[in-house]
Design a protein around this motif. Structure first.
Motif, PDB file in Angstrom:
ATOM      1  N   GLN A  52       0.817  -1.214   0.000  1.00 33.05           N
ATOM      2  CA  GLN A  52       0.000   0.000   0.000  1.00 33.05           C
ATOM      3  C   GLN A  52       0.850   1.264   0.000  1.00 33.05           C
ATOM      4  N   GLU A  53       2.008   1.202   0.600  1.00 35.55           N
ATOM      5  CA  GLU A  53       2.886   2.372   0.613  1.00 35.55           C
ATOM      6  C   GLU A  53       3.363   2.743  -0.791  1.00 35.55           C
ATOM      7  N   LYS A  54       3.344   1.786  -1.717  1.00 32.83           N
ATOM      8  CA  LYS A  54       3.800   2.020  -3.088  1.00 32.83           C
ATOM      9  C   LYS A  54       2.663   1.851  -4.107  1.00 32.83           C
ATOM     10  N   ASN A  55       1.435   1.813  -3.626  1.00 32.94           N
ATOM     11  CA  ASN A  55       0.289   1.560  -4.492  1.00 32.94           C
ATOM     12  C   ASN A  55      -0.297   2.888  -4.981  1.00 32.94           C
ATOM     13  N   TYR A  56       0.301   3.410  -6.036  1.00 34.75           N
ATOM     14  CA  TYR A  56      -0.172   4.664  -6.623  1.00 34.75           C
ATOM     15  C   TYR A  56      -0.091   4.552  -8.145  1.00 34.75           C
ATOM     16  N   ASN A  57      -0.714   5.492  -8.834  1.00 34.25           N
ATOM     17  CA  ASN A  57      -0.803   5.426 -10.292  1.00 34.25           C
ATOM     18  C   ASN A  57       0.396   6.079 -10.969  1.00 34.25           C
ATOM     19  N   ILE A  58       0.700   5.585 -12.147  1.00 39.79           N
ATOM     20  CA  ILE A  58       1.722   6.186 -13.008  1.00 39.79           C
ATOM     21  C   ILE A  58       1.098   6.382 -14.386  1.00 39.79           C
ATOM     22  N   PRO A  59       1.716   7.185 -15.264  1.00 42.37           N
ATOM     23  CA  PRO A  59       1.109   7.475 -16.570  1.00 42.37           C
ATOM     24  C   PRO A  59       0.943   6.241 -17.444  1.00 42.37           C
ATOM     25  N   LEU A  60      -0.056   6.285 -18.300  1.00 41.80           N
ATOM     26  CA  LEU A  60      -0.220   5.292 -19.356  1.00 41.80           C
ATOM     27  C   LEU A  60       0.838   5.528 -20.435  1.00 41.80           C
ATOM     28  N   PRO A  61       1.133   4.541 -21.270  1.00 42.88           N
ATOM     29  CA  PRO A  61       2.121   4.739 -22.343  1.00 42.88           C
ATOM     30  C   PRO A  61       1.730   5.918 -23.234  1.00 42.88           C
ATOM     31  N   GLY A  62       2.630   6.857 -23.400  1.00 47.02           N
ATOM     32  CA  GLY A  62       2.379   8.020 -24.238  1.00 47.02           C
ATOM     33  C   GLY A  62       1.747   9.189 -23.527  1.00 47.02           C
ATOM     34  N   ALA A  63       1.435   9.039 -22.244  1.00 42.30           N
ATOM     35  CA  ALA A  63       0.816  10.125 -21.484  1.00 42.30           C
ATOM     36  C   ALA A  63       1.872  10.850 -20.656  1.00 42.30           C
ATOM     37  N   ALA A  64       1.527  12.070 -20.248  1.00 50.84           N
ATOM     38  CA  ALA A  64       2.458  12.882 -19.472  1.00 50.84           C
ATOM     39  C   ALA A  64       2.233  12.765 -17.978  1.00 50.84           C
ATOM     40  N   ALA A  92      -0.327  10.711 -14.692  1.00 57.09           N
ATOM     41  CA  ALA A  92      -1.135   9.533 -14.374  1.00 57.09           C
ATOM     42  C   ALA A  92      -2.606   9.786 -14.700  1.00 57.09           C
ATOM     43  N   PRO A  93      -3.307   8.767 -15.187  1.00 54.76           N
ATOM     44  CA  PRO A  93      -4.744   8.904 -15.424  1.00 54.76           C
ATOM     45  C   PRO A  93      -5.491   8.859 -14.094  1.00 54.76           C
ATOM     46  N   LEU A  94      -6.765   9.114 -14.156  1.00 53.96           N
ATOM     47  CA  LEU A  94      -7.571   8.994 -12.940  1.00 53.96           C
ATOM     48  C   LEU A  94      -7.478   7.580 -12.378  1.00 53.96           C
ATOM     49  N   TYR A  95      -7.480   6.600 -13.278  1.00 51.46           N
ATOM     50  CA  TYR A  95      -7.428   5.196 -12.870  1.00 51.46           C
ATOM     51  C   TYR A  95      -6.439   4.473 -13.772  1.00 51.46           C
ATOM     52  N   GLN A  96      -5.427   3.888 -13.172  1.00 48.92           N
ATOM     53  CA  GLN A  96      -4.405   3.192 -13.959  1.00 48.92           C
ATOM     54  C   GLN A  96      -4.654   1.692 -14.038  1.00 48.92           C
ATOM     55  N   TRP A  97      -4.966   1.062 -12.886  1.00 49.09           N
ATOM     56  CA  TRP A  97      -5.128  -0.397 -12.854  1.00 49.09           C
ATOM     57  C   TRP A  97      -6.501  -0.745 -13.412  1.00 49.09           C
TER      58      TRP A  97
END
Length: 546
Positions: A273-285, A287-292
């Motif tokens: 949980q300490e590392k459970n955060y979103n990162i950008p989708l391929p080609g995006a600048a 993170a999206p609202l929802y990554q997983w």
């Protein structure tokens, strides 16, 4: 039937038959539920699958363990761990694959009551509405209904894959496991496994569509009608495209090793949980609202949703698809102040959009706000675009493909009904939210039972207090009869199926049932401008990975 008559009828039923015992034997375990004073019995926190921990982390759901002693099922279970949720959140757990059932206390295994199976939303990153109170829905159905709700894995716990050892889409497989549980066990609670309506809101609504199109539309007999409320179409990566998510996740957890999966399974939930955060989708600048999110694995999800629907690869059952009038306002950043910022937000959600396509979108969605350069002056422009690509146009397209099949089959196929929720709450309108995403859920559950506070105008004495009984009439009619009209509230409009308008077919044309302020109901056609915009999204849907 008056309330008094209803109570007398229930009392007669209870005296004529043996009620479902609070203790129900499921073979692998027996669960002791709670008989409530309102004449309903609920069983909360029954395992429908084994705890997905240890070696079962990131695995498809497994059968629940055998328990020799009766298990108490009277407390709400913990929800599944969500992305970006605090490590100290004591309402969630990795051990979360539980199912709840609420049924009339007078029901018996011979009752064979219709079943409503509800899938909560949360963007596939959280469980947003765990343990809903179904009392209002069952009451609205004249106690002729059993309601089932579930938790399912979200975030990396449900949607991490590495293309090899981790089966993709385990969160959706959790839902299917629970639907199989219903087929095996719901009769013991008084439900009919041959009459199950699956429904969901937001990501739950998207889940409904994934189940309709799963395995190229293979009908496993798990449900017989479907309701998708504000179903969400997000970019769907292939397994190969999603590999970067696994690589990044393993690396930030210190698992950049030859056996990274074993390392990940050895981490505590707190460490994850300490590392459970979103990162950008391929080609995006950003993170999206929802990554997983669910991925295209050519097993459970065998094609992009627009193409699967367009090619008729879906289960043919009666359906309801619809949305709210302003589904984008709670997602578009309220401080969006330039056209560039608006375009960047859309590109971060749908990174295959080209500059030329964004230019076309800017023409289709002109800014209704003339106060620029004030802070947030592009908020509603972005909200309008986002709500249509994410929610409204997908729902209309789903209605359309079901209707097209029905026309080809000369009205022999199952009908589909379209709705638009436009019940304006004065406070939400004053805040600029309009009629926001998923607000219809509060009315369907009933304001007095909704876990989140319903809009004030929906409560007794408010201008929209009739909203709940009106929508409940249509919804529970569909749950009971696969037809929203049979038991609809007196004085409400006939809800005609989406399709050609003719006396022979009973079709309503390309028209939706619109719920308006004060719980008015009327069939309203979709205007040509919206059709044109939705046709654009459909035309580019597959290249946007939708």
């Amino acid at each position: 039937m008056t309330r008094l008559q209803h109570l007398l009828h229930a009392a007669l039923l209870a005296s004529a038959v043996t009620a479902v015992p609070q203790k129900v034997d499921l073979g692998y375990a027996s669960y002791v539920g709670a008989a409530l004073e309102n004449g309903l019995t609920q069983w909360m926190g029954m395992r429908y699958a084994a705890a997905p921990v240890g070696d079962l982390r990131f695995m498809p759901p497994q059968d629940p363990p055998h328990e020799d002693e009766p298990q108490q099922a009277v407390q709400p279970p913990l929800a599944c761990l969500g992305t970006k949720r605090s490590v100290n959140d004591n309402t969630t757990s990795e051990d979360c694959l539980f199912i709840n059932v609420m049924a009339p206390s007078s029901a018996t295994p011979q009752s064979r009551l219709p079943v409503f199976f509800y899938i909560q939303g949360g963007g596939f990153n959280t469980n947003s509405d765990p343990n809903i109170n179904a009392t209002g829905i069952i009451d609205a159905a004249d106690r002729d209904l059993v309601v089932v709700t579930i938790n399912y894995r979200v975030g990396p716990y449900g949607f991490l894959t590495n293309g090899d050892e981790i089966t993709p889409n385990n969160g959706l497989r959790d839902q299917r496991k629970a639907l199989e549980w219903v087929q095996a066990h719901i009769s013991k609670f008084g439900g009919n496994p041959d009459h199950v309506v699956v429904g969901g809101t937001s990501a739950g609504g998207a889940s409904v569509i994934f189940h309709l199109t799963a395995d190229n539309g293979t009908d496993r007999g798990l449900f017989h009608g479907a309701i998708s409320q504000s179903g969400s179409f997000a970019a769907t990566l292939t397994v190969q495209q999603s590999q970067y998510q696994y690589n990044q996740f393993a690396t930030r957890l210190g698992c950049a090793t030859a056996d990274s999966l074993s390392c990940l399974r050895g981490k505590t939930a707190k460490q994850i949980q300490e590392k459970n955060y979103n990162i950008p989708l391929p080609g995006a600048a950003a993170a999206p609202l929802y990554q997983w999110l669910p991925v295209l694995d050519y097993d459970f999800i065998t094609d992009y949703t627009y193409r699967a629907l367009g090619e008729g690869k879906f289960i043919k059952v009666p359906t309801i698809f619809g949305d709210n009038n302003n589904g984008g306002t709670t997602f578009a950043p309220s401080n969006t102040s330039t056209l560039a910022a608006s375009n960047e937000f859309l590109l971060n959600q749908y990174p295959t959009l080209t500059p030329a396509q964004l230019g076309e979108l800017n023409e289709m969605y002109p800014n209704p706000n003339n106060t620029c350069p004030n802070l947030g002056c592009y908020w509603r422009q972005l909200s309008n675009a986002y709500q249509e690509v994410r929610y409204m146009c997908p729902a209309l397209f789903a209605n359309d493909v079901y209707s097209r099949r029905r026309r080809r089959r000369r009205q022999q196929g199952p009908p589909s009904w379209a709705y638009l929720w436009n019940v304006e709450d004065p406070k939400q309108m004053a805040e600029g939210k309009g009629v926001p995403h998923t607000v219809e859920l509060e009315a369907i559950i009933g304001p007095e039972y909704a876990a989140k506070r319903a809009p004030e105008s929906y409560l007794p004495g408010g201008i929209n207090e009739r909203a709940s009984p009106v929508v409940q009439g249509y919804w529970t009619s569909f749950m009971r009869a696969l037809d929203p009209n049979k038991y609809r509230a007196e004085g409400t409009a006939e809800w005609r199926p989406w399709g050609p308008r003719s006396s022979r077919s009973g079709g309503g044309g390309e028209a939706r049932l619109v719920f308006g302020r004060g719980a008015t109901t009327e069939m309203v056609g979709v205007d040509d401008d919206m059709k044109r915009r939705c046709e654009w999204w459909v035309r580019h849907g597959v290249e946007m990975m939708l």
